[in-house]
Design an enzyme around this catalytic site. Sequence first.
Site, PDB file in Angstrom:
ATOM      1  N   HIS A   1      -3.527  82.582  -4.259  1.00 12.45           N
ATOM      2  CA  HIS A   1      -3.352  83.409  -3.071  1.00 12.45           C
ATOM      3  C   HIS A   1      -4.240  82.869  -1.953  1.00 12.45           C
ATOM      4  O   HIS A   1      -5.465  82.861  -2.082  1.00 12.45           O
ATOM      5  CB  HIS A   1      -3.719  84.860  -3.371  1.00 12.45           C
ATOM      6  CG  HIS A   1      -2.768  85.545  -4.296  1.00 12.45           C
ATOM      7  ND1 HIS A   1      -1.792  86.411  -3.842  1.00 12.45           N
ATOM      8  CD2 HIS A   1      -2.624  85.485  -5.646  1.00 12.45           C
ATOM      9  CE1 HIS A   1      -1.094  86.867  -4.883  1.00 12.45           C
ATOM     10  NE2 HIS A   1      -1.579  86.315  -5.993  1.00 12.45           N
TER      11      HIS A   1
ATOM     12  N   GLU B   1       1.774  92.163 -15.849  1.00 16.56           N
ATOM     13  CA  GLU B   1       0.316  92.209 -15.687  1.00 16.56           C
ATOM     14  C   GLU B   1      -0.156  93.655 -15.810  1.00 16.56           C
ATOM     15  O   GLU B   1      -1.010  93.979 -16.636  1.00 16.56           O
ATOM     16  CB  GLU B   1      -0.072  91.615 -14.333  1.00 16.56           C
ATOM     17  CG  GLU B   1      -1.563  91.534 -14.085  1.00 16.56           C
ATOM     18  CD  GLU B   1      -1.907  91.040 -12.690  1.00 16.56           C
ATOM     19  OE1 GLU B   1      -3.073  90.667 -12.488  1.00 16.56           O
ATOM     20  OE2 GLU B   1      -1.035  91.045 -11.793  1.00 16.56           O
TER      21      GLU B   1
ATOM     22  N   ASP C   1      -5.274  81.935  -9.256  1.00 16.42           N
ATOM     23  CA  ASP C   1      -4.984  83.258  -8.697  1.00 16.42           C
ATOM     24  C   ASP C   1      -5.739  83.466  -7.382  1.00 16.42           C
ATOM     25  O   ASP C   1      -5.226  83.143  -6.316  1.00 16.42           O
ATOM     26  CB  ASP C   1      -5.289  84.349  -9.714  1.00 16.42           C
ATOM     27  CG  ASP C   1      -4.552  85.655  -9.424  1.00 16.42           C
ATOM     28  OD1 ASP C   1      -3.630  85.655  -8.594  1.00 16.42           O
ATOM     29  OD2 ASP C   1      -4.891  86.673 -10.048  1.00 16.42           O
ATOM     30  N   ASP C   2      -6.934  84.020  -7.437  1.00 12.72           N
ATOM     31  CA  ASP C   2      -7.741  84.296  -6.237  1.00 12.72           C
ATOM     32  C   ASP C   2      -9.132  83.698  -6.432  1.00 12.72           C
ATOM     33  O   ASP C   2     -10.096  84.422  -6.732  1.00 12.72           O
ATOM     34  CB  ASP C   2      -7.861  85.809  -6.006  1.00 12.72           C
ATOM     35  CG  ASP C   2      -6.511  86.465  -5.785  1.00 12.72           C
ATOM     36  OD1 ASP C   2      -5.920  86.251  -4.711  1.00 12.72           O
ATOM     37  OD2 ASP C   2      -6.045  87.186  -6.686  1.00 12.72           O
TER      38      ASP C   2
END
Length: 333
Positions: A15, A201, A279-280
């Site tokens: 992201h 998730e 992801d982040d």
Amino acid sequence: MGIDPHLPLIDLHRHLDGNVRLQTILEVGRAYNLPLPAWDIEGLRPHVQVTTPQPGVMAFIAKFKWMTGILVNLDVCRRIAYENLEDAQREGLDYVELRFSPWFMAAAHQLDPAGIVEAVVDGVKAGERDFKVHANLIGILSRTYGVDIAKLEIQALLTQRQHIVALDLAGDEANWPAELFKEHFHQAREVGWRITVHAGESSGPESIWQAVDKLGAQRIGHAVRAADDPKLMDYLRDHSIGIEANLTSNVQTSTVPDYRSHPLRQFLEHGILATINTDDPGISGIDINYEYRVAAPAAGLTPEMIRQAQRNALEVAFLTQEEKSNLLRKKAR
């Protein structure tokens, strides 16, 4: 143990707005007199990065507050996108797919979502040129805002349709099932975008089935709960649907209790095209090298499984066959 230097290093699930530097938050905060919770790196860190497991995905998402909170104008959005490419180069990535929700990025300062899309495209283009890392953009519909806002969000993304390769659905999976967004994803497929969906998730296997059946997902983000459904496991393998696994993130959101409990090894043993991603990274406090060298072995992956995940990333990347061949050729030099 870790990364195979003869294969491209790829991150498919990152992201862009979850990878904002602490230093950038401080600099923008000072420049625009923002009410930051601290004014030095170490003081700011616990407000932005996860230091202990969170009680769920939405608690993790709350950590975005100070990352999106500095997006005061389109120039800052452009800077964030540009810095993501510099970070990718620093990590040794050969290819990265950066995803972003224009509505999520616009919310704190009521920016124009279409302007954000343009600014992100400009920043990524400049970063590709300056840092020699190939990148593609994935637009996100943030399901948290509901179906009607998602229509506005896809309209904003379509203003730069030629610069976006895929559409994703992220946010509050438990309360906004994928089937509510069928029309949006039909529209995306009509313009030639590929499809990846956050699923499995915060909800069970049925969420992944919906992503595949209703939205046409070619890849699934996270997909942790796929391991609960043997038929789904077979389906993902037999239809070459990729899984974008995020080891550290899944531990930090309490989706799994620890690395060893993560089903990534099970996915790979089953022949599913599972991959390793960050992801982040700005929230998790990690990078792609950490995921390969620390998280993957902790999750029980053998060196060959890690190499297989790296090969899988190239196979399921949203690239043309020619682009994939070019990446391989560059590594062979």
